[in-house]
Design a protein around this motif. Structure first.
Motif, short mmCIF file in Angstrom:
data_model
loop_
_atom_site.label_atom_id
_atom_site.label_comp_id
_atom_site.label_asym_id
_atom_site.label_seq_id
_atom_site.Cartn_x
_atom_site.Cartn_y
_atom_site.Cartn_z
N VAL A 143 0.84 -1.21 0.00
CA VAL A 143 0.00 0.00 0.00
C VAL A 143 0.87 1.25 0.00
O VAL A 143 0.62 2.20 -0.75
CB VAL A 143 -0.93 -0.01 1.23
N MET A 144 1.90 1.26 0.83
CA MET A 144 2.79 2.42 0.92
C MET A 144 3.46 2.72 -0.41
O MET A 144 3.49 3.87 -0.87
CB MET A 144 3.83 2.18 2.01
N SER A 145 4.02 1.68 -1.03
CA SER A 145 4.72 1.88 -2.29
C SER A 145 3.75 2.23 -3.41
O SER A 145 4.04 3.07 -4.28
CB SER A 145 5.52 0.62 -2.65
N LYS A 149 -0.43 14.55 0.07
CA LYS A 149 -0.14 14.72 1.51
C LYS A 149 -0.92 13.70 2.33
O LYS A 149 -0.38 13.11 3.28
CB LYS A 149 -0.52 16.15 1.92
N GLN A 150 -2.16 13.46 1.96
CA GLN A 150 -2.99 12.50 2.68
C GLN A 150 -2.37 11.10 2.64
O GLN A 150 -2.25 10.42 3.67
CB GLN A 150 -4.39 12.46 2.08
N ARG A 151 -1.97 10.68 1.45
CA ARG A 151 -1.37 9.35 1.31
C ARG A 151 -0.02 9.28 2.03
O ARG A 151 0.35 8.26 2.61
CB ARG A 151 -1.19 9.00 -0.16
N TYR A 174 2.31 6.46 9.26
CA TYR A 174 1.74 5.69 10.36
C TYR A 174 1.85 4.19 10.12
O TYR A 174 1.81 3.39 11.05
CB TYR A 174 0.29 6.09 10.61
N PHE A 175 1.96 3.79 8.86
CA PHE A 175 2.14 2.37 8.54
C PHE A 175 3.57 1.90 8.85
O PHE A 175 3.80 0.70 9.04
CB PHE A 175 1.88 2.11 7.05
N LEU A 205 -0.45 -1.52 17.01
CA LEU A 205 -1.04 -0.34 17.64
C LEU A 205 0.00 0.42 18.45
O LEU A 205 0.05 1.66 18.42
CB LEU A 205 -2.20 -0.77 18.55
N ALA A 206 0.85 -0.32 19.16
CA ALA A 206 1.92 0.33 19.92
C ALA A 206 2.83 1.11 18.98
O ALA A 206 3.27 2.24 19.30
CB ALA A 206 2.72 -0.71 20.70
N GLY A 207 3.12 0.55 17.81
CA GLY A 207 3.95 1.25 16.83
C GLY A 207 3.29 2.53 16.34
O GLY A 207 3.96 3.57 16.17
N VAL A 208 1.99 2.49 16.11
CA VAL A 208 1.26 3.70 15.67
C VAL A 208 1.31 4.77 16.75
O VAL A 208 1.51 5.96 16.45
CB VAL A 208 -0.20 3.34 15.32
#
Length: 403
Positions: A190-192, A225-227, A233-234, A265-268
């Protein structure tokens, strides 16, 4: 020779993947930090040029003054540096490594018949479909709701719901080890894809408009910017998922899907702390909550034997002979841990258990992996029983003797 070449391919692809990932994550973190650290300039000339924020920094003996324009400079420079190869190289090298390790050995690494009994071919198509589905669902959510009022909040909630569902599905289809990695690979895809299909194309459209003497459409910058914010956060959840295959205590735990979600969740929360800190807002509650979550998970999945105050042998357990131990290992372990393994191209982790010396040398690892964490045999391909695990545990706790 084939196994030797395979090991070199594994090494070089992993090395390349780590290098490119460092470059991508490093630049991503830098620009998020930079964007949140800019201050409105006081110089009238900068304001007249359209500079909306600037920053003075010192590094490596030099002074730097990055500036961000509200939309774009009035005159576009000929030489622009584009940040995209870091992303593409990371995904391509990661997919190549995933193919070599998992897709080409799907029956060993993707399938756990105790989770879902499927063929290696089915597992390969399921894995590829899982990666594609992640992007299709995420992108559809952003397309449908991202540009609407309050869209960021709606997208955040819906993407969170999808991630929860996707993690649950992965942990009920693939082996635990593969499920964790597949989740990280899905988010990394998704990120890429965000970079490939939205961020870079939007920037190219803005540049093309300016070179044509037209005002660029601000929607491209907004969407990019949104993406980009989603990507940041990912990042920490993806890093954990990629490293998790080294820590079987997480993916082999009961309800491992919930373990993965809590650690992600801890990572976020940790990432949110740094995002706010770059804006000058110090919210200690976020890292504190992350620590509580991680401590809770650690206590929850702690092996029962680690919580016992006395070893089994001290409670009058019968003595286990080395012959009994060797029989279990020859039946359940040497298919992967022999000089010429039958289930893997090379001995797992280079550990050889096809001799007495090898068993005694690796007694601690046998106990840790097969008894405490129950991570081995991988996917329990050789159907080791609880009684056999207990036998190995009693042998080790009695001193792991070779007599």
């Amino acid at each position: 020779m084939e196994a030797y070449i395979f090991e070199w391919l594994n090494l070089l692809l992993r090395w390349l993947h780590v290098i490119t990932a460092i470059a991508w994550i490093g630049s991503s973190f830098y620009f998020v930090w930079l964007d949140n650290s800019l201050t409105k300039p006081e110089d009238p000339e900068l304001l007249e040029k359209g500079v909306g924020g600037e920053l003075w920094a010192v590094h490596g003996g030099g002074f730097y003054n990055p500036q961000k324009y509200l939309l774009a400079p009035k005159t576009l420079p000929q030489n622009l540096h584009w940040f995209f190869w870091e992303s593409y190289s990371t995904w391509l090298s990661g997919f190549a490594l995933f193919s070599v390790l998992y897709l080409f050995n799907a029956g060993t690494f993707l399938v756990d018949k105790h989770v879902l009994d499927m063929t290696a071919t089915t597992a390969v198509f399921a894995a590829l479909g899982y990666l594609v589905a992640g992007w299709v669902v995420y992108d559809a959510i952003c397309r449908l709701f991202g540009d609407k009022p309050g869209g960021d909040r709606v997208v955040g909630v819906l993407v969170t719901i999808y991630v929860v569902a996707a993690v649950w599905v992965a942990c009920h289809v693939f082996s635990g080890r593969a499920a964790f990695l597949m989740t990280g690979a899905s988010l990394a895809t998704v990120m890429s894809a965000n970079v490939l299909f939205w961020i870079i194309p939007g920037q190219r459209k803005m540049v093309a408009s300016m070179r044509a003497g037209q005002s660029p459409d601000p929607i491209h910058g907004k969407r990019g910017k949104q993406r980009s914010v989603h990507n940041t956060y990912f990042t920490l959840p993806v890093i954990f998922a990629m490293l998790s295959n080294h820590y079987s205590m997480t993916y082999s735990a009961g309800n491992n899907w919930l373990v993965l979600l809590l650690i992600m969740l801890a990572g976020v929360l940790i990432r949110q702390f740094f995002v706010l800190k770059h804006k000058g807002v110090f919210k200690w509650q976020y890292p504190a909550a992350a620590v509580v979550i991680l401590a809770g998970v650690a206590a929850w999945i702690a092996p029962k034997s680690a919580l016992q105050s006395a070893p089994v042998a001290a409670q009058g357990a019968p003595v286990v002979s080395f012959v009994q131990v060797q029989q279990v290992i020859e039946t359940r372990c040497i298919q992967c841990h022999a000089a010429k393994p039958t289930l893997m191209p090379v001995p797992g982790k280079g550990i050889l258990l096809d001799s007495k010396d090898g068993i005694l040398q690796h007694a601690q690892q046998i106990y840790q992996q097969a008894v405490v964490q129950k991570a081995m045999p991988l996917g329990n391909m050789t159907n080791i029983t609880d009684d056999e695990r207990a036998l190995l545990g009693k042998w080790f706790e009695a001193g792991a003797k070779g007599g």
